[in-house]
Scaffold this motif. Structure first.
Motif, PDB file in Angstrom:
ATOM      1  N   MET A 395      -9.447   3.549   6.277  1.00 39.07           N
ATOM      2  CA  MET A 395      -9.613   4.719   6.781  1.00 39.07           C
ATOM      3  C   MET A 395      -9.328   5.791   5.547  1.00 39.07           C
ATOM      4  N   ALA A 396      -9.172   6.077   4.332  1.00 37.65           N
ATOM      5  CA  ALA A 396      -9.137   6.944   3.798  1.00 37.65           C
ATOM      6  C   ALA A 396     -10.084   7.868   3.560  1.00 37.65           C
ATOM      7  N   MET A 400      -6.275  11.729  10.351  1.00 40.69           N
ATOM      8  CA  MET A 400      -5.742  11.171  12.017  1.00 40.69           C
ATOM      9  C   MET A 400      -4.329  11.765  10.952  1.00 40.69           C
ATOM     10  N   GLU A 401      -3.552  12.528  11.924  1.00 38.72           N
ATOM     11  CA  GLU A 401      -1.985  13.316  12.057  1.00 38.72           C
ATOM     12  C   GLU A 401      -1.074  12.701  11.469  1.00 38.72           C
ATOM     13  N   LEU A 419      -4.936   4.120   4.253  1.00 37.56           N
ATOM     14  CA  LEU A 419      -4.806   5.557   5.606  1.00 37.56           C
ATOM     15  C   LEU A 419      -4.342   6.491   4.329  1.00 37.56           C
ATOM     16  N   ARG A 420      -4.385   6.951   2.846  1.00 35.16           N
ATOM     17  CA  ARG A 420      -4.688   7.918   1.898  1.00 35.16           C
ATOM     18  C   ARG A 420      -5.756   9.108   2.612  1.00 35.16           C
ATOM     19  N   LEU A 421      -5.097  10.115   1.911  1.00 39.35           N
ATOM     20  CA  LEU A 421      -6.224  11.346   1.695  1.00 39.35           C
ATOM     21  C   LEU A 421      -6.469  11.735   3.711  1.00 39.35           C
ATOM     22  N   ASN A 422      -5.374  11.606   4.377  1.00 44.13           N
ATOM     23  CA  ASN A 422      -5.598  12.111   5.797  1.00 44.13           C
ATOM     24  C   ASN A 422      -4.737  12.518   6.342  1.00 44.13           C
ATOM     25  N   VAL A 443      -0.834   5.358   1.641  1.00 43.18           N
ATOM     26  CA  VAL A 443      -0.331   6.388   3.044  1.00 43.18           C
ATOM     27  C   VAL A 443      -0.143   7.488   1.780  1.00 43.18           C
ATOM     28  N   ARG A 444      -0.945   6.521   0.518  1.00 45.25           N
ATOM     29  CA  ARG A 444      -0.921   8.297  -0.369  1.00 45.25           C
ATOM     30  C   ARG A 444      -1.780   9.652  -0.231  1.00 45.25           C
ATOM     31  N   ASP A 445      -0.663  10.690  -1.158  1.00 47.21           N
ATOM     32  CA  ASP A 445      -1.568  12.248  -0.876  1.00 47.21           C
ATOM     33  C   ASP A 445      -1.787  12.086   0.871  1.00 47.21           C
ATOM     34  N   ASN A 446      -0.224  12.626   1.748  1.00 46.91           N
ATOM     35  CA  ASN A 446      -0.469  12.629   2.897  1.00 46.91           C
ATOM     36  C   ASN A 446       0.529  14.004   3.006  1.00 46.91           C
ATOM     37  N   ARG A 447       1.047  14.582   4.213  1.00 41.93           N
ATOM     38  CA  ARG A 447       1.816  15.294   3.752  1.00 41.93           C
ATOM     39  C   ARG A 447       3.229  14.868   5.255  1.00 41.93           C
ATOM     40  N   LEU A 448       3.941  13.538   4.569  1.00 43.43           N
ATOM     41  CA  LEU A 448       5.291  12.636   5.567  1.00 43.43           C
ATOM     42  C   LEU A 448       5.928  13.431   4.638  1.00 43.43           C
ATOM     43  N   ASP A 449       7.049  13.746   5.897  1.00 42.02           N
ATOM     44  CA  ASP A 449       8.221  14.755   4.635  1.00 42.02           C
ATOM     45  C   ASP A 449       9.267  13.036   5.463  1.00 42.02           C
ATOM     46  N   SER A 450       8.983  12.282   5.785  1.00 39.62           N
ATOM     47  CA  SER A 450       9.824  10.713   6.292  1.00 39.62           C
ATOM     48  C   SER A 450       8.842   9.781   6.396  1.00 39.62           C
ATOM     49  N   LEU A 451       9.655   8.610   5.928  1.00 33.30           N
ATOM     50  CA  LEU A 451       9.557   7.757   6.618  1.00 33.30           C
ATOM     51  C   LEU A 451      10.592   6.641   6.487  1.00 33.30           C
TER      52      LEU A 451
END
Length: 1366
Positions: A395-396, A400-401, A419-422, A443-451
């Motif tokens: 589902m790249a 999905m936020e 789930l990259r580029l979501n 989950v690369r190329d997203n906007r995560l600030d913590s994981l």
């Protein structure tokens, strides 16, 4: 109208003439469409619509408007329909309601054109046919037709019995069947189908060109086919032989512009795999998709990229399907009938507009692969819970936020999550329930600030690059691979210790230390911690018994832990740290070490290779560039006898031990640039495997003995002090590139040049050959140098455009082009883009308009090459603002792709370009995703390019566009230089390091060479290119003064004359290298002009005597009113701006000669008395400090007597200079200016008129008495067999007469009326320049005292002027 006998006469339908121009006037909604016939040559015309040198008979110009439909155009022409082709690719039939001209307008607007008038002009250009082309009938492509089928009318006989008669019938070889029509030339009626799989195709020997086709089985049938020609016979035999040997019935009809399947294909009942990708398939019709259920054995069907719009429900009736691909069809929904495909295992729905899935999909129990990437899903579809066989969630590129881990826990069958580029902002863990089934998460190329993935207890592989992570928490039970680069991590928490981890990449983060668990991990093999802020490496880590590759460059390491025991380490990268020493045991404890990079540290020595004389080192690549090593390191390097690559550039080597070099027999690449070597040992001939020798920017004066090496390919000895080359009788055939630029004393004979003629790339300085007929030359306040290196690639896919004097004005144009894997597009852009810019500047003065149009026009002019190939491009244009022609300079930069421009202002880098790559530009990523492009895991559009904007690659439109980023910045006194580089350069060299690197080198070419060399030493393997433009645009160079009124011209006018002081003849800096014109692609400043301003500078001024009422400011930097190139009296001269570069143009103190091919100018007479010369260059350059005379002058006879000749100014280093401007020399170094009416008289004089039109390189003036003193100093210089100090001078044709005798008395009277001369001590001292990077001795103002006069009587004028050129 028909053609007459003249080939140049063309019908009105194919010529863009006055009728067409009148049609276009006044209404931008009018235009014309170029219609091509079905048999048109695919090679488009290279000329515009107004050119008709070789017209094509089937090209027609049809006048229409944006509202004209296809139906109306066909009615005018009695045609059946129109077809459109984009980018030379597929051809589709246009709907009757479509509007061709509006389609062209929309296409041009999409790629970047805004002005409707320009859009109208471009739409009428036949060059546009490479991008969008219209056909009046479907074009025939014989090659594609042949691949699809073989058909023809031949003599056919059925069966082996002689009772059957021969008859002419239509015969078709299609798929796996031979089809014979029952009626000649027609497919109507009964069709006889002969399956060929497993059958036989045999030659009939008793009949010429005859084949026998037999089917398999007991009920076999036979057909005899007699062909007309041998070519037909051989083609059918070859094709049919392939068919009968097939075991799988596969038909590939992809990329054929099909609207329907060939009807005869439907008779091939045994087809199991059918590929219809990239066509224009329709549902209805004889060969429409509604016929697909007729293929009863079909297992695999590919309908991707067919612009379907709706899901073809007929596909749901093919119950045998196991694989279905309907990607990129703009599908909005999936029908419920999809549940009928119970055998389906693979379903690809990527690149559509889906936001939900039908519940019936959950009943497909055998489905194990479902592609949902690049759709519009905002969450994971619930139907996936029932698809128990699906183990990968693709589902790249959706919307999905957030991700609820509890949702994944319900889908226990999902193991691989993509789930990259979501645009993910958070990953939530709503409960303590473990997610045990997920093993791979991307989950690369997203906007995560913590994981926090501690609940994903069986995670093996995690990709979380290019987020904004500050913290990362993982479970270490099964973790094997971690990719977390390009974040903001300060720590990584993993519990328990990941004992299964083998690969970890946490580069480009904010780590200050490595966690303890890293050292405790037992199986880690590769660790990348580069580009962090680590101050130390744990001893346990470096002594790990599993670690094989450690990348720790670009940190703050000050020491490397001691190796306690033998370790398996194979690759170690410690570049860009603060290391001053290494562990003594490094090499004999790490016996497996093959790659070591220690560049950009502070090492003064390197440890020995072993404790004894016998070395067991296996080191193959060693990079030591930019350290503090001296020649003593050579004795240590000899222990590494397996070295293949050695980079030891930019250290302090005075020599390289000859005996040591001979033992490096395996050496293949050697880089010794930027040291202080005077020779390369002759023992280099022992390195029989050496193919690359780079030793630029040294003091080498003897050509090394390398031309006998059997594998030598590249030799770079630029920016040295070579004087001659001793060549063998023949050169090695392997030699492909030889760079000898920047050797100012090198003189090559014709025999040598002939011997070099076979070299693919030969770079030499172009000597100045100015003649009497040349126009007056102008120096510019900038000069440039560039460098290109192919690296480990077999070809050079980069090119440079450099024009220091653009449009014959004080403007400049520079560009770089990077084709990545192709060399065609960069070369085309290099040859055309400057001309396109020049043409666009005539149509608009708005920076965004002319730059955009330059890029878009260049994109069009690439023609067929630009359809499949592309290149990054950057263009810089230095100019004055059109609204303020008397103002300062501005810099306009435009770019597409990844080429970059960096301006150094006050020592700080200022990026001027925009990086158009998907990884670096969020808005471009969103645009490409919105266009439903498929972005692969390496972030490439359709797997082709990482750039979202390029010139070329038009087949990737609308995802990849040619519209550039445009930025204009005013240049000021603090701007020192400009750096242009491609992606490979700035990936390895930061902006700040690039600025520091260039600041340390005075010569732009040497600076560009250094940038490329250090990038290679930092690990770059690709093509590298760098351009360095030195800028001398400062407040001090502006000598603005208003025009002189007629009433004031008779008053006493002081004439300040700025001159520069250069080094004396004994200073080796006079032989420093500079940018020279190379024989390849771009032009540079001649290397013979080297070092003419290597020392300090000085200017003097005299205050204005008397009031000066003026109304307008003018200056030598701007279009101005000057008197014979000498500044208008009363202007103030400030201290010169000291930049990082000295302008490498001949100054007023440089002596040289303009030499024609035969060594003498046509008007040469006896050499000047007292001057020792050898016909090429004068012996020495000197400092001249001149005092200004105050002159009286009458009013000019006409305004044009005060006209400023723009070709005559020169203003390097912020000081105004004028070529050939000083026309009289006085004794004691004083200069005399002749103004007003006297200049007009001089121009009228036959003997002096050429002085004002000849292109010369400088305006040096010294009286003969002073020149005698100079020559005495020159005689003390070391004698050389050839080169700089033995070049004879020669007289310029105009040296005989400067001031006519009739004017001498008047000039003397004017001088007597002036005040006393300014004495020498009153001269303001100038700031010293930077030291030469190679020679550190200072540059004193030599002979200044002997050239500066004090108060006293005016001496008698001399009639000679030494005005010569290097």
């Amino acid at each position: 109208m028909k053609r007459n006998g003249n080939r140049g006469c063309v019908t009105r339908k194919t010529r863009f003439g006055s009728r067409e121009r009148d049609w276009l006037k006044g209404d931008t909604q009018r235009g014309c469409v170029c219609l091509y016939g079905g048999t048109v040559d695919p090679q488009p015309q290279a000329s515009g619509p107004q050119t008709s040198s070789t017209p094509q008979t089937d090209l027609q110009l049809v006048l229409c408007s944006t509202s004209t439909t296809v139906e109306e155009l066909c009615a005018q022409r009695d045609g059946q329909g129109l077809y459109v082709q984009l980018h030379g690719d597929l051809v589709r039939r246009m709907d009757s309601s479509e509007r061709p001209l509006q389609m062209v307008y929309d296409y041009l607007a999409a790629i970047g054109y805004k002005d409707l008038v320009r859009v109208q002009q471009e739409a009428a250009n036949s060059d546009l046919s490479c991008l969008i082309r219209f056909y009046s009938e479907r074009p025939v492509n014989a090659d594609r037709q042949e691949r699809t089928l073989l058909k023809g009318v031949f003599s056919v006989r059925k069966g082996k019995s002689q009772l059957h008669k021969w008859a002419e019938r239509q015969v078709i070889l299609c798929g796996t069947c031979l089809i014979v029509a029952s009626v000649k030339d027609s497919l109507t009626g009964k069709m006889h189908i002969l399956p060929l799989v497993g059958g036989k195709v045999e030659e009939v020997k008793r009949r010429q060109h005859c084949l026998m086709f037999s089917s398999a089985g007991s009920q076999a049938h036979t057909y005899f086919v007699n062909f007309d020609t041998l070519a037909d016979y051989q083609r059918w035999h070859r094709q049919a032989s392939k068919v009968v040997s097939q075991t799988v019935s596969l038909v590939d009809l992809s990329c054929y512009s099909l609207e329907a399947m060939p009807e005869y294909l439907l008779y091939s009942q045994d087809i199991t795999h059918l590929n219809l990708r990239h066509n224009f398939m329709s549902l209805k019709g004889p060969g429409g998709l509604l016929n697909l259920p007729r293929f009863s054995q079909l297992k695999s069907l590919n309908l991707s990229n067919n612009r379907l719009g709706v899901f073809p429900e007929c596909v749901c009736d093919i119950f045998t399907l196991t694989e279905l691909n309907v990607s990129c069809n703009s599908l909005q929904t999936i029908p419920a009938q999809i549940g009928n495909l119970q055998s389906l295992q693979i379903l690809s729905l990527d690149g559509n507009h889906l936001c939900s899935l039908p519940e019936e999909l959950g009943g497909m129990s055998q489905l194990n692969s479902l592609g949902l990437s690049f759709n519009n899903f905002s969450n994971i579809p619930a139907v996936l819970e029932r698809l128990s066989a699906v183990d990968k969630l693709s589902m790249a590129g959706n919307r999905m936020e957030s991700l609820e881990l509890c949702t994944l826990a319900k889908m226990s069958h999902l193991k691989n999550i993509d789930l990259r580029l979501n645009g993910l902002r958070w990953v939530k863990s709503g409960s303590l329930e473990a997610v045990s089934q997920v093993t791979q998460l991307d989950v690369r190329d997203n906007r995560l600030d913590s994981l926090d993935l501690s609940s994903v207890c069986n995670l093996e592989t995690l990709h979380c690059q290019r987020n904004q992570l500050g913290t990362l928490t993982l479970s270490g039970f099964t973790l094997r691979i971690l990719h977390a680069s390009n974040n903001r991590l300060t720590t990584v928490n993993i519990y328990p210790v990941p004992n299964q981890m083998t690969h970890m990449d946490v580069s480009q983060n904010l780590l200050e230390y490595l966690p303890d668990w890293v050292c405790d991990s037992r199986k880690i093999e590769m660790l990348d911690v580069s580009h962090n802020i680590l101050s130390e490496l744990p001893s346990r880590l470096i002594n790990s018994l599993s670690l094989r590759k450690l990348l720790a460059g670009n940190n703050h390491l000050q020491r490397v832990p001691v190796l306690l025991d033998h370790v398996p380490l194979e690759a170690l990268d410690l570049q860009h740290n603060k290391l001053s020493e290494l562990s003594e045991s490094l090499f004999y404890k790490a016996l497996n070490l093959k790659y070591l990079n220690l560049s950009a540290n502070a090492l003064e020595n390197i440890p020995p290779s072993s404790q004894s004389e016998e070395s067991l080192s296996t080191l193959q690549e060693l990079y030591l560039t930019r350290n503090n090593l001296n020649e003593n390191c050579g004795a240590v390097l000899v222990g590494h006898q397996n070295l293949r690559v050695l980079h030891i550039a930019y250290n302090h080597l005075l020599s390289f031990p000859a005996s040591k070099l001979s033992k490096l027999e395996q050496l293949e690449e050697l880089n010794l640039s930027g040291n202080k070597l005077k020779t390369i040992p002759s023992t280099v001939s022992s390195c029989k495997k050496l193919h690359t020798l780079i030793a630029h920017s040294n003091h080498i004066n003897v050509f090394p003995e390398i031309l006998n090496l059997p594998e030598i390919k590249l030799v770079d000895l630029s920016c040295n002090e070579l004087t001659e080359i001793q060549l063998p009788d023949s050169l090695p055939a392997t030699l492909q590139e030889l760079d000898l630029t920047g050797n100012s004393s090198l003189m090559l004979e014709h025999k040598t040049l002939n011997l070099f003629s076979h070299i693919t790339t030969l770079k030499l300085d172009q000597k100045s050959t100015a003649t009497t007929g040349d126009s007056v030359s102008v120096s510019t306040p900038w000069n440039h140098g560039y460098s290109e290196m192919s690296g480990q690639r077999n070809k050079l896919c980069v090119s440079v455009l450099a024009v220091d004097r653009f449009r014959d004005r004080v403007e400049a144009c520079y560009g770089i082009f990077d084709g990545d894997r192709n060399e065609e597009v960069p070369r085309l852009l290099q040859c055309t883009m400057g001309d396109v810019l020049c043409e666009e500047l005539q149509h608009s003065s708005v920076d965004n308009v002319y730059m955009c149009n330059t890029f878009l026009t260049s994109h069009r002019k690439l023609g067929m090459a630009g359809q499949k190939l592309g290149a990054s491009a950057l263009l810089c244009y230095i100019h004055r603002e059109p609204s303020d022609p008397g103002g300062f300079f501005s810099l306009t930069v435009a770019n597409v792709g990844t080429c970059q421009a960096v301006l150094c202002r006050d020592g700080r880098p200022i990026p001027l370009s925009k990086i158009y790559s998907l990884e670096n530009c969020t808005e471009e990523m969103e645009r490409v995703k919105h266009s439903k492009a498929i972005i692969t895991e390496d972030n490439k559009v359709s797997g082709v390019t990482c750039c979202s904007r390029l010139l070329g690659c038009s087949y990737l439109s609308p995802w990849v566009l040619p519209k550039p980023w445009v930025h204009t910045a005013p240049l000021c006194a603090q701007d020192e230089f400009l750096i242009l580089g491609n992606r490979a350069l700035f990936e390895r060299v930061s902006y700040q390091e690039a600025v520091w690197t260039v600041q340390a080198v005075r010569d732009p070419r040497a600076a560009a060479k250094k940038l490329c060399s250090i990038a290679q030493s930092y690990g770059c393997k690709d093509n590298i290119e760098a351009v360095v433009i030195s800028l001398q645009i400062s407040e001090d160079s502006c000598t603005c003064e208003p025009p002189i009124s007629t009433s004031e011209l008779r008053g006493p006018l002081p004439v300040p004359v700025p001159v520069s002081a250069t080094t004396g003849p004994n200073d080796p800096a006079t032989l420093s290298s500079s940018s020279g014109v190379v024989s390849e692609f771009s032009s540079e400043t001649s290397a013979s002009e080297v070092g003419s301003e290597a020392g300090s500078t000085a200017s003097d001024e005299h205050p204005s005597s008397g009031p000066a009422s003026r109304s307008e400011r003018r200056c030598s930097l701007h279009p101005a009113t000057t008197l014979c190139g000498i500044m208008v009296p009363g202007s103030a001269i400030g201290g010169p701006h000291v930049g990082q570069f000295q302008q490498q143009q001949p100054t007023s103190a440089a002596f040289s000669s303009n030499k024609s091919d035969n060594g003498l100018d046509s008007d040469d007479e006896a050499p000047l008395e007292g001057v020792i010369s050898n016909g090429s260059k004068l012996e020495v350059e000197v400092d001249i400090h001149c005092c200004a005379f105050q002159l009286r002058s009458g009013a000019p006879e006409s305004p044009k007597d005060l006209r400023f000749e723009k070709q005559g100014i020169n203003y390097p280093n912020g000081k105004m200079r004028r070529q050939n401007s000083v026309v009289v020399s006085a004794t004691n170094g004083c200069l005399l200016a002749v103004c007003g009416r006297e200049i007009a008289d001089l121009k009228k004089s036959p003997s002096t008129s050429s002085l004002f039109g000849k292109k010369l390189s400088n305006g040096s003036v010294v009286a003969p008495e002073d020149s005698h003193n100079i020559i005495e100093v020159a005689l003390e210089a070391p004698k050389k067999k050839s080169g700089y100090f033995t070049a004879p001078a020669q007289q310029d044709p105009e040296d005989q007469l400067i001031v006519p005798p009739s004017l001498e008395q008047e000039v003397r009277e004017q001088l007597r009326g002036q005040g006393p001369l300014v004495s020498g001590p009153s001269l303001p001292s100038s700031k010293p320049c930077l030291k030469d990077p190679v020679w550190d001795n200072p540059h004193p103002p030599a002979f200044a005292s002997s050239l500066v006069s004090g108060p006293g009587p005016v001496p008698i004028l001399q009639h000679e002027v030494y005005d010569t050129a290097l």
